[in-house]
Design a protein around this motif. Sequence first.
Motif, PDB file in Angstrom:
ATOM      1  N   GLU A 182       1.036  -1.234  -0.041  1.00  0.00           N
ATOM      2  CA  GLU A 182       0.082   0.122  -0.010  1.00  0.00           C
ATOM      3  C   GLU A 182       0.456   1.421   0.427  1.00  0.00           C
ATOM      4  O   GLU A 182       1.973   1.092   0.375  1.00  0.00           O
ATOM      5  N   VAL A 183      -0.121   2.177  -0.087  1.00  0.00           N
ATOM      6  CA  VAL A 183       0.395   3.327   0.224  1.00  0.00           C
ATOM      7  C   VAL A 183       1.855   3.530  -1.004  1.00  0.00           C
ATOM      8  O   VAL A 183       2.718   4.490  -0.574  1.00  0.00           O
ATOM      9  N   GLY A 184       1.554   3.694  -2.283  1.00  0.00           N
ATOM     10  CA  GLY A 184       2.238   4.109  -3.530  1.00  0.00           C
ATOM     11  C   GLY A 184       1.661   3.980  -4.632  1.00  0.00           C
ATOM     12  O   GLY A 184       1.140   3.005  -4.290  1.00  0.00           O
ATOM     13  N   GLY A 185       2.293   4.206  -5.307  1.00  0.00           N
ATOM     14  CA  GLY A 185       2.105   4.007  -7.140  1.00  0.00           C
ATOM     15  C   GLY A 185       0.870   5.051  -7.036  1.00  0.00           C
ATOM     16  O   GLY A 185       0.071   5.447  -8.150  1.00  0.00           O
ATOM     17  N   PHE A 186       1.064   6.209  -5.954  1.00  0.00           N
ATOM     18  CA  PHE A 186      -0.551   7.171  -6.846  1.00  0.00           C
ATOM     19  C   PHE A 186       0.248   7.926  -7.643  1.00  0.00           C
ATOM     20  O   PHE A 186       0.933   8.991  -7.223  1.00  0.00           O
ATOM     21  N   SER A 187      -0.803   9.142  -8.115  1.00  0.00           N
ATOM     22  CA  SER A 187       0.046  10.199  -8.548  1.00  0.00           C
ATOM     23  C   SER A 187      -0.391  11.619  -8.674  1.00  0.00           C
ATOM     24  O   SER A 187      -0.983  12.085  -7.683  1.00  0.00           O
ATOM     25  N   PHE A 188       0.400  12.190  -8.766  1.00  0.00           N
ATOM     26  CA  PHE A 188       0.516  13.587  -8.611  1.00  0.00           C
ATOM     27  C   PHE A 188       0.397  14.162  -9.519  1.00  0.00           C
ATOM     28  O   PHE A 188       1.791  14.387 -10.414  1.00  0.00           O
TER      29      PHE A 188
END
Length: 441
Positions: A182-188
Motif C-alpha cells: 500500500e501507499v505508493g504508486g498514486f499520481s501527483f
Amino acid sequence: MSETGRAGTVTGEDEVADLCRELIRFDTSNYGDHSGPGERKAAEWVAEKLAEVGLEPKIYESHPGRASTVARIEGEDPSRPALLIHGHLDVVPANAVDWTHDPFSGEIADGCVWGRGAVDMKDMDAMTLAVVRDRLRSGRRPPRDIVVAFLADEEAGGTYGARYLVDHHPELFEGVTEAISEVGGFSFTVDDQRRLYLIQTAEKGMHWMKLTVAGTAGHGSMIHRDNAITELSEAVARVGRHKFPVRVTKTTRAFLDELGDALGTELDPEDMEATIAKLGGIAKLIGATLSNTANPTQLNAGYKVNVIPGEATAHIDGRFLPGHEEEFLADLDRLLGPNVRREDVHSDKALETGFDGPLVAAMQSALLAEDPTAKAIPYMLSGGTDAKSFDDLGIRGFGFAPLKLPPELDFAGMFHGVDERVPVDGLQFGVRVLDRFIDAS
C-alpha cells in the motif's frame, strides 16, 4: 489490461469496482483490542473469490475472528525468486454520521466508490483480486511464483496478521525476495504534461507509548503540589509543541530533488514551511517525513471531580526516521523529564531501500505504458505498513498500489479521514498497471 474486452468474459477491469464495494461492506473495524468484528468474514470471502479461479487459499486465524488469507500462484519459472503482493483487510473505525455516504455501504457516487477502506486499503485488495482472477481465468500464468496475502490487524501494528504469519508460518513465503503493497504508486499532477507517481521506498519507525505519572491522591479542595495530572499535562504539552529537527534521509532528498525538477524550483528542507507550501495535495504525506514526530493521542486520569488521582496516563504516537531512533528517544526523554515513566505499547523498525533494480524498472514501465506522462519517483511514508514484518524474512518491500487520481482529490487527507473514496477509473487504471507490472517483473 492486455485482455480487456475478451468477448463474453468478465475482465479484471469489469469487476474491480464491485470487488472493492463488496470488501467495503464487510465491517472490519480494528479498535486495537479485539472489540471489533474482526476480519474473518472478509477473509473467507476473499478465499472464495480465489478458489473460484482454481487457487487453494488457506485461512489463518491468530485470534478468534482475526483471520488472514494466503495463496500461492505458480509461475512459469518456479526457479526464480517469488513476489509477494500483500494487503490488509482491517480498517480504522468510522462514525457514519460524519460521512456523506454510509462508510460501510460501498456506494458508487460521483464516479467514486465510497467507504471506509476505499483508499486504505481495500482498493488495492480489490485490484489484486481482479488481476489474479482475470489472469487465472484466461490461463495467463505469471513469470514467477506470486504469493498473495490478505492480512488482519495492520491498523494496530500487524501483531495478529503479518507478524503472526512471519513468526508462525514463514514457510508461506518461501523463496519470496520482493513485495509490493500500500501507499505508493498514486499520481501527483504537476501539469497537463507531467504526472509523478510516488513509489514508497521508505517508511518511518514507530513507538506507540504509554506515559505514566504517579502522584499523591487527595481531596480536591486542598492545596496539592504533587498532582499527577498537572505533571503529566505539562510533559504532554512539551512533547506536543516540540519541533523536532529536520533530518533529510536519502529517500527524502531524492524525492525533493525529483519534485523540484518537475516544478522548476528548488525545495529546501531546511525551510520547511516554504517547502511544504509547494507540495500541494501531498503536503500532509511528505511534511512528516522531514523530521521525527510525537503526537499526544490519549489522556486518562481520575474518577471523581473532588478527588485528586494518584496516577495519570497518556498515550503518544511517536514516529522516527530511518537511522534516527536513538536521537528520537533521547529527545523524548529530555522533554518528558524524570517524573514521567514511558513504556512501549507497540514499537517497530523504520525501513529504507534503494530506488533501483528490475522491480522498480517494472513499475516504471507499467506506469508509462498506461500513462505517457508518468514518471515514477521514490518517497518516504510517514506511517508504517506490514512491510516491517516481512522485512524480517529478508523481503524487500515497496509501496505500489497504482492509482491515477484527479488533481483536485485530497488523496492524503482521506487516509483515516471522512468521506474516503476512490475513483472507479482509478481502480481500472490500477488493474491495467498491475497486470503489466506482473508480466514485466
